[in-house]
Motif scaffolding. Structure first.
Motif, mmCIF file in Angstrom:
data_model
loop_
_atom_site.group_PDB
_atom_site.id
_atom_site.type_symbol
_atom_site.label_atom_id
_atom_site.label_comp_id
_atom_site.label_asym_id
_atom_site.label_seq_id
_atom_site.Cartn_x
_atom_site.Cartn_y
_atom_site.Cartn_z
ATOM 1 N N GLN A 13 0.946 -1.195 0.034
ATOM 2 C CA GLN A 13 -0.040 -0.018 -0.080
ATOM 3 C C GLN A 13 0.900 1.074 -0.207
ATOM 4 O O GLN A 13 1.901 1.349 0.388
ATOM 5 C CB GLN A 13 -0.996 0.110 1.270
ATOM 6 N N ALA A 14 0.209 2.306 -0.602
ATOM 7 C CA ALA A 14 0.913 3.559 -0.379
ATOM 8 C C ALA A 14 1.436 3.931 0.923
ATOM 9 O O ALA A 14 0.705 3.738 1.826
ATOM 10 C CB ALA A 14 -0.089 4.780 -1.251
ATOM 11 N N LYS A 86 4.882 5.297 -3.284
ATOM 12 C CA LYS A 86 4.070 5.819 -3.842
ATOM 13 C C LYS A 86 3.322 5.139 -5.221
ATOM 14 O O LYS A 86 4.354 4.085 -5.493
ATOM 15 C CB LYS A 86 4.575 7.175 -4.328
ATOM 16 N N PRO A 87 2.214 5.117 -5.559
ATOM 17 C CA PRO A 87 1.774 4.246 -6.592
ATOM 18 C C PRO A 87 2.672 4.686 -7.928
ATOM 19 O O PRO A 87 2.709 3.652 -8.675
ATOM 20 C CB PRO A 87 0.322 4.781 -6.718
ATOM 21 N N SER A 122 -0.273 0.069 -4.221
ATOM 22 C CA SER A 122 -1.754 0.497 -4.399
ATOM 23 C C SER A 122 -1.793 1.861 -3.492
ATOM 24 O O SER A 122 -1.239 2.021 -2.408
ATOM 25 C CB SER A 122 -2.646 -0.454 -4.195
ATOM 26 N N SER A 123 -3.019 2.610 -4.183
ATOM 27 C CA SER A 123 -3.222 3.809 -3.338
ATOM 28 C C SER A 123 -4.443 3.461 -2.485
ATOM 29 O O SER A 123 -4.966 2.573 -2.419
ATOM 30 C CB SER A 123 -3.642 4.922 -4.403
#
Length: 123
Positions: A13-14, A86-87, A122-123
């Motif tokens: 995850q971000a 970050k994505p 992923s954001s």
């Protein structure tokens, strides 16, 4: 013959952190080692590199402060520590080696390459 094998990719995850390792077979003690990454549909770009005698590490300007490269010559291992992901960091990450002392930001300067683990953020 030098062979490079990366490990540690995956989906995060971000904001998470992830560590990639590159293990070398064959003597890379006097090699400059680097990380590159390639996002889908884009060119392979320099992340950072470090010479065999500690010259560096040098980083791509856009990544300075979030990514950290280190190497252990005794274990012939190169490590990429990625923080606050970050994505836009989503890419295949490649370990690369060259015999020249100075790190280069150009992929064509590197003779040896790993297969590249996928990193998905992923954001």
């Amino acid at each position: 013959q030098v062979q490079l094998a990366e490990s540690g990719g995956g989906s995060v995850q971000a904001g998470d952190s992830l560590t990639l390792s590159c293990a070398a077979t064959g003597s890379t003690v006097r090699y400059t080692m680097a990380w590159f990454r390639q996002a889908p549909g884009k060119e392979r770009i320099f992340v950072g590199g470090i010479s065999w005698d500690g010259n560096g590490p040098n980083y791509a300007d856009s990544l300075s402060g979030r990514f950290e490269i280190s190497r252990d010559n005794n274990k012939e291992t190169l490590v990429l520590q990625m923080n606050n992901l970050k994505p836009e960091d989503t890419a295949v990450y490649y370990c690369a080696g060259r015999t020249s002392r100075a790190p280069s930001s150009q992929a064509y300067d590197y003779r040896y390459w790993g297969q590249g683990p996928q990193v998905t953020v992923s954001s």
